[in-house]
Enzyme design. Structure first.
Site, PDB file in Angstrom:
ATOM      1  N   CYS A   1     -11.523   2.303   2.607  1.00 28.94           N
ATOM      2  CA  CYS A   1     -10.568   1.712   2.082  1.00 28.94           C
ATOM      3  C   CYS A   1     -10.333   2.049   0.634  1.00 28.94           C
ATOM      4  O   CYS A   1     -11.184   2.504  -0.273  1.00 28.94           O
ATOM      5  CB  CYS A   1     -11.330   0.188   1.972  1.00 28.94           C
TER       6      CYS A   1
ATOM      7  N   SER B   1       0.785  -1.182  -0.196  1.00 32.40           N
ATOM      8  CA  SER B   1       0.058  -0.104   0.060  1.00 32.40           C
ATOM      9  C   SER B   1       0.733   1.385   0.178  1.00 32.40           C
ATOM     10  O   SER B   1       0.230   2.262  -0.131  1.00 32.40           O
ATOM     11  CB  SER B   1      -0.943  -0.054   1.290  1.00 32.40           C
TER      12      SER B   1
ATOM     13  N   CYS C   1     -14.906  -4.149   0.819  1.00 32.15           N
ATOM     14  CA  CYS C   1     -13.452  -3.961  -0.010  1.00 32.15           C
ATOM     15  C   CYS C   1     -12.556  -5.186  -0.124  1.00 32.15           C
ATOM     16  O   CYS C   1     -12.291  -5.756  -1.050  1.00 32.15           O
ATOM     17  CB  CYS C   1     -12.850  -2.554   0.229  1.00 32.15           C
TER      18      CYS C   1
END
Length: 362
Positions: free
Chosen positions: A191, A8, A96
Site C-alpha cells: 500500500c 490514486s 494502511c
C-alpha cells in the site's frame, strides 16, 4: 452530497470519480502522498499525481495532494517491520486502510464531508438499520479482506462507487469515456509504496543474517538463507533450492532456522485449524449470544476463493476456525477474514496466532 474522493491515479478510482460526477455529487479529490524511505525520490508517485491532475481537470474538480508520510512510517511500516522481526507475516495493506486512509485522513480532512469515497471493490449492505461491509460483484477483484480491520464509524462514512461492477466493465467505462488512464495497468505492491523490491526493503531495515534451511522430515541441511525475516510460512519461490518445489513450513526465530518440505502436496504445508487472537468485528459480533460453533466462510490471504468452515469462540477475543478443506500456508500474523456462509457480509477479522493447532480444544 459533498464527497471526499480518494484518488490514486489508477483506473478504478478514476471510474469512481466518473460515476459520482454523473450522479451529480459535489466532489473534492484527494491524493495521499507517502514518501519512500530512501533519498531516491518517488517517480511512481509523481506519475500518479500527474494522472490525478488530468482527471481533476477533465471533470473540473479540486485536487489536494496531502502528506501522511510520518504517520505512515510511524504506524503502518513500524507495525510491518516489528511483525516481520518477530517471525510473523504482516499485512500492511489492511493496516494502511485502517490507520491511514480511514484513520488519519478521515480525522484531518474526510470528516468535513458527507462521505469519503474510494475505488475499492467492495459494497455495503443495510440490515436492521445497521451497515455491513459486503463483498463486491467481482469476486476475483473483491477487496473486503483489505478492509476487514476498519471500525463501524469508518464504514458508516465510506462509499464504494464501483463495487457493483466487474473489473471488465470498469475498464470499458474508462475506455468509452476516453480517460487518460484507461489502459493503465493495475498497481501492485505494498500500500502506497508501489513497485518496490520487497527483499531490498527488508534488507535495508533488518539486514542479513545467514542461517540454515532444513528439510523438516529428515533434519538435513539443504541450503542457506539470509535471515528468517525474508521468508513466510507457505512460501515456495525465492528459496534458491533445486529439486523442488520446496515450501517453507516452519520457522525457528530464536535460532534463525527455516524448515522446508518437498512436493506440491506435502501434508506439512496444510492444516485445518486456525487459532485467532484479537478478533475484530466491524459492525457487531453477529454471534454474541451463541456459544456453539457457527458456519462461516473465510480467507486467510488475498484470493478469490472463500473457504467454508466453522467458527468457535474459545475465550475473550479468541476464536478457532475449523476449515472444511485443508488450508495451505497458515502463517502466524496473517489476518483471517470472516464472512457469512453466503460469502456476502464481511464481519471482521482476527490475527492468526502461533499456537500449535494440534493443542486447540474445540
Amino acid at each position: 452530497m459533498r464527497i471526499a474522493m480518494l484518488i490514486s491515479g489508477g483506473v478504478d478510482s478514476a471510474v469512481a470519480v466518473h460515476r459520482l460526477v454523473e450522479e451529480g455529487h459535489d466532489l473534492h479529490l484527494f491524493y495521499i502522498r507517502i514518501g519512500l524511505d530512501t533519498d531516491e525520490g518517488d517517480c511512481s508517485a509523481d506519475e500518479d499525481i500527474e494522472m490525478c491532475q488530468l482527471i481533476a481537470r477533465r471533470y473540473g474538480l479540486p485536487l489536494d495532494v496531502v502528506s501522511l508520510h510520518e504517520e505512515y512510517w510511524e504506524n503502518v511500516m513500524e507495525y510491518a517491520l516489528r511483525t516481520v522481526r518477530q517471525g510473523l507475516t504482516p499485512n500492511p495493506d489492511i493496516m494502511c486502510n485502517k490507520m491511514i486512509k480511514f484513520g488519519f485522513f478521515e480525522r484531518r480532512w474526510g470528516h468535513e464531508f458527507d462521505k469519503t469515497a474510494t475505488g475499492h471493490y467492495a459494497t455495503t449492505t443495510v440490515e436492521d438499520d445497521l451497515i455491513y461491509l459486503s463483498t463486491a460483484a467481482d469476486k476475483v477483484k473483491d477487496q473486503t479482506d483489505f478492509l476487514a480491520q476498519i471500525d463501524y464509524q469508518q464504514l458508516s462514512h465510506l462509499m464504494f462507487p464501483i463495487g457493483d461492477l466487474p473489473k471488465s466493465r470498469v475498464r470499458e467505462i474508462a475506455i468509452q469515456s476516453n480517460m487518460p488512464n484507461a489502459f493503465r495497468k493495475d498497481s501492485q505492491g505494498i500500500c502506497f509504496l508501489g513497485k518496490i523490491n520487497y527483499n531490498d526493503f527488508i534488507r535495508r531495515h533488518l539486514g542479513i543474517k545467514k542461517g540454515p534451511i532444513i528439510e523438516i522430515e529428515t533434519g538435513r541441511k539443504i541450503g542457506e538463507h539470509n535471515g528468517f525475516w525474508f521468508h513466510t510460512i507457505g512460501q515456495r519461490k525465492g528459496l534458491g533450492l533445486s529439486g523442488g518445489p520446496w515450501y517453507v513450513v516452519k520457522k525457528n526465530v530464536r535460532d534463525n532456522v527455516i524448515y522446508v518440505s518437498n512436493g506440491y502436496h506435502t501434508e506439512k504445508q496444510y492444516g485445518t485449524l486456525l487459532h485467532l487472537d484479537e478478533m475484530h468485528f466491524i459492525t457487531k459480533d453477529p454471534w454474541a449470544e451463541q456459544c456453539d460453533s457457527v458456519e462461516i466462510t473465510f480467507k486467510n490471504r488475498h484470493m478469490p476463493d472463500f473457504m467454508k468452515a466453522t467458527l468457535t469462540r474459545i475465550g475473550e477475543g479468541q476464536y478457532v476456525i475449523d476449515s472444511e478443506t485443508p488450508v495451505q500456508g497458515i502463517a502466524p500474523g496473517q489476518f483471517a477474514v470472516i464472512y457469512d456462509r453466503k460469502s456476502k457480509l464481511c464481519y471482521g477479522s482476527g490475527v492468526i496466532s502461533g499456537q500449535d493447532p494440534s493443542k486447540i480444544k474445540l
